[in-house]
Scaffold this active site. Structure first.
Site, PDB file in Angstrom:
ATOM      1  N   TYR A 174       0.796  -1.364   0.237  1.00  0.00           N
ATOM      2  CA  TYR A 174       0.478   0.231   0.140  1.00  0.00           C
ATOM      3  C   TYR A 174       1.102   0.798  -0.041  1.00  0.00           C
ATOM      4  O   TYR A 174       1.522   1.628   0.894  1.00  0.00           O
ATOM      5  CB  TYR A 174      -1.165   0.029   1.436  1.00  0.00           C
ATOM      6  CG  TYR A 174      -1.908   0.791   1.093  1.00  0.00           C
ATOM      7  CD1 TYR A 174      -2.542   1.535   0.134  1.00  0.00           C
ATOM      8  CD2 TYR A 174      -1.489   2.032   2.546  1.00  0.00           C
ATOM      9  CE1 TYR A 174      -3.629   2.539   0.195  1.00  0.00           C
ATOM     10  CE2 TYR A 174      -2.613   3.511   2.494  1.00  0.00           C
ATOM     11  CZ  TYR A 174      -2.909   3.434   1.270  1.00  0.00           C
ATOM     12  OH  TYR A 174      -4.353   4.237   1.590  1.00  0.00           O
ATOM     13  N   ASP A 207       8.987   2.913   0.033  1.00  0.00           N
ATOM     14  CA  ASP A 207       8.197   2.755   1.015  1.00  0.00           C
ATOM     15  C   ASP A 207       8.068   2.800   1.628  1.00  0.00           C
ATOM     16  O   ASP A 207       8.172   1.459   2.799  1.00  0.00           O
ATOM     17  CB  ASP A 207       7.224   3.341   0.400  1.00  0.00           C
ATOM     18  CG  ASP A 207       5.399   3.446   0.640  1.00  0.00           C
ATOM     19  OD1 ASP A 207       6.051   4.649   1.845  1.00  0.00           O
ATOM     20  OD2 ASP A 207       4.818   3.767   0.155  1.00  0.00           O
ATOM     21  N   LYS A 261       4.306  10.282   7.894  1.00  0.00           N
ATOM     22  CA  LYS A 261       3.603  10.018   9.421  1.00  0.00           C
ATOM     23  C   LYS A 261       4.679   9.853  10.348  1.00  0.00           C
ATOM     24  O   LYS A 261       4.654  10.879  11.310  1.00  0.00           O
ATOM     25  CB  LYS A 261       3.204   8.036   9.584  1.00  0.00           C
ATOM     26  CG  LYS A 261       2.944   7.515   8.555  1.00  0.00           C
ATOM     27  CD  LYS A 261       1.662   6.567   8.819  1.00  0.00           C
ATOM     28  CE  LYS A 261       0.726   6.224   7.974  1.00  0.00           C
ATOM     29  NZ  LYS A 261       0.614   4.920   7.005  1.00  0.00           N
TER      30      LYS A 261
HETATM   31  C1  LIG Z   1       0.199   4.895   5.314  1.00  0.00           C
HETATM   32  C2  LIG Z   1       1.103   4.916   4.064  1.00  0.00           C
HETATM   33  C3  LIG Z   1       1.329   5.765   2.869  1.00  0.00           C
HETATM   34  C4  LIG Z   1       0.150   7.149   2.504  1.00  0.00           C
HETATM   35  O1  LIG Z   1       0.112   7.794   3.418  1.00  0.00           O
HETATM   36  P1  LIG Z   1      -0.682   9.057   3.733  1.00  0.00           P
HETATM   37  O2  LIG Z   1      -0.725   9.971   4.835  1.00  0.00           O
HETATM   38  O3  LIG Z   1      -1.941   8.189   4.460  1.00  0.00           O
HETATM   39  O4  LIG Z   1      -0.670   9.548   2.757  1.00  0.00           O
HETATM   40  C5  LIG Z   1       1.720   4.941   1.863  1.00  0.00           C
HETATM   41  N1  LIG Z   1       2.895   3.887   2.102  1.00  0.00           N
HETATM   42  C6  LIG Z   1       2.330   3.417   3.313  1.00  0.00           C
HETATM   43  C7  LIG Z   1       3.842   2.371   3.625  1.00  0.00           C
HETATM   44  C8  LIG Z   1       1.904   3.458   4.077  1.00  0.00           C
HETATM   45  O5  LIG Z   1       1.264   2.840   5.354  1.00  0.00           O
END
Ligand SMILES: *Cc1c(COP(=O)(O)O)cnc(C)c1O
Length: 411
Positions: free
Chosen positions: A138, A224, A252
């Site tokens: 994701y 990511d 985050k």
């Molecule tokens: C939460 C998340 C995202 C997206 O971040 P948002 O601030 O919700 O847009 C992208 N990659 C990973 C691995 C995530 O856990």
């Protein structure tokens, strides 16, 4: 108003009554009123130990004094300018210091924006279009990466984008090699620890193998690290596993509880971004002073206190208890964990999907009845904050034992 009334009202205002789908759970989500340290308080007078932590950002827990002070100081000066501020460089230098692959960064407002821009940059820099990602990965609401092994995860994505995104099972290097041999890839994009299909660490050699494949075919390796950044180690999963990606996306934790994202990489690649280079990126709120200040305050606490070590050992103890008390597989790495209600190890998304979702829902409900809130989906992972105390650990252990008693200890 209580949660039920608030939900009735919000259902009229928002699709499904929420502003992000994971927040909707049956019969209706509780509405939170406040948080403090490891705890949150809802509109119905309940207190919960929080293992969701805003889906990961609040590594210091709710209302950490250092973060509050930094935010108040910034608010006194003004909230937003759209003109450079020193606060941007102060947070950027922390990231550049700690995260091996980030020689330069660019701030955005969400993890989604970070991956959107990283993918555009990878395509712009390499002059190639195809992206390889992993089933269950994701990367936010990013049209180029909203796919799994079954194809597009959502209506509304052009076929042309679907054709340029290839999907392999996580931890399957053979499949990656085959796809890389048959397609011109701009990049391989991976969550180094899968955090959105429960918690799935890479098997030994997998990430190093991805690095080799990318080197062989001149594709960029994109980690990511929106979840793993400043969580598995100060330098993220790339430090933890000692594998150097070309680009990294963060989010985050680095915003200290405020909206943020960042993408970074070596200078030569990052200088392709506008206005230095030609790959477009812009944002009204990019480098937002309040998020910058909260993020810097958060990272300073992480530097000065052994937060990562302590939260990791807390998670290890919870995982240990779950393993002692049940026969379900438990995946834990650093301060991330998830239990899967099935038999056998979970090494990829397909394994995770085969866990019992009804059982998870009952487990979740039962933990809530004991005052423990974990994310309401078996496809998320539990997070631990610096504010979680040994008393919290004991209470959680008791709650887990009671819940397992209720749902059964074996698949
Ligand atoms: C939460 C998340 C995202 C997206 O971040 P948002 O601030 O919700 O847009 C992208 N990659 C990973 C691995 C995530 O856990």
């Amino acid at each position: 108003m209580n949660s039920k009334d608030l939900y009735e009202e919000s259902k009229v205002l928002f699709p499904g009554g929420v502003n992000s789908p994971v927040r909707a759970f049956k019969p209706y989500p509780f509405f939170v009123e406040s948080g403090n340290g490891s705890k949150i308080y809802d509109a119905d007078g309940n207190e919960y130990l929080d293992y969701c932590l805003g889906y990961g950002p609040l590594i210091l827990g709710h209302k950490h004094p250092a973060v509050l002070e930094a935010v108040r100081d910034q608010l006194e000066k003004g909230s937003h300018f759209g003109i450079p501020t020193e606060a941007e460089s102060r947070l950027a230098e922390k990231i550049v210091d700690h995260v091996p692959a980030a020689e330069m960064v660019r701030f955005v407002n969400s993890g989604t924006e970070a991956t959107v821009n990283a993918v555009r940059l990878a395509r712009g820099y390499t002059g190639k279009e195809n992206i390889l990602m992993f089933d269950g990965g994701y990367h936010g609401a990013n049209d180029s990466l909203l796919f799994d092994s079954g194809g597009s995860k959502t209506p509304g994505i052009p076929k042309a984008l679907e054709d340029s995104t290839l999907v392999a099972p996580f931890n399957d290097l053979e499949k990656v090699r085959r796809i890389a041999g048959e397609n011109e890839l701009a990049a391989i994009v991976v969550e180094p620890v899968m955090g959105n299909v429960g918690c799935i660490p890479p098997v030994k050699g997998f990430l190093k193998g991805l690095r080799e494949v990318c080197d062989d075919i001149n594709a960029l390796l994109v980690f990511d690290e929106v979840i793993t950044g400043f969580r598995l180690a100060m330098g993220g999963a790339q430090e933890y596993f000692d594998v150097h990606p070309d680009l990294v996306t963060l989010g985050k934790i680095i915003g200290g509880g405020f909206p943020i994202g960042a993408f970074g990489g070596e200078k030569e690649i990052m200088e392709e971004v506008t206005p230095e280079g030609e790959v477009f990126h812009a944002g009204t709120f990019s480098g937002h002073p309040v998020a910058m200040s909260a993020g810097k305050a958060t990272i300073e606490v992480l530097e000065n206190e052994n937060t990562i070590g302590r939260t990791s050992s807390f998670a290890e103890k919870l995982a240990g208890l779950l393993r002692e008390e049940s026969e379900y597989p438990v995946n834990q790495i650093g301060p991330m964990l998830q239990v899967f209600f099935r038999e056998g190890d979970v090494r990829n998304a397909e394994d995770a999907r085969l866990s019992d979702s009804d059982k998870f829902k009952r487990f979740h409900r039962s933990l809530m009845d004991s005052g423990v809130f974990i994310p309401p989906s078996r496809m998320e992972c539990w997070f631990i904050s610096a504010a979680h105390s040994s008393k919290d650990l004991d209470n959680t252990k008791n709650a887990i034992k009671d819940s397992l008693e209720e749902i059964g200890r074996r698949p």
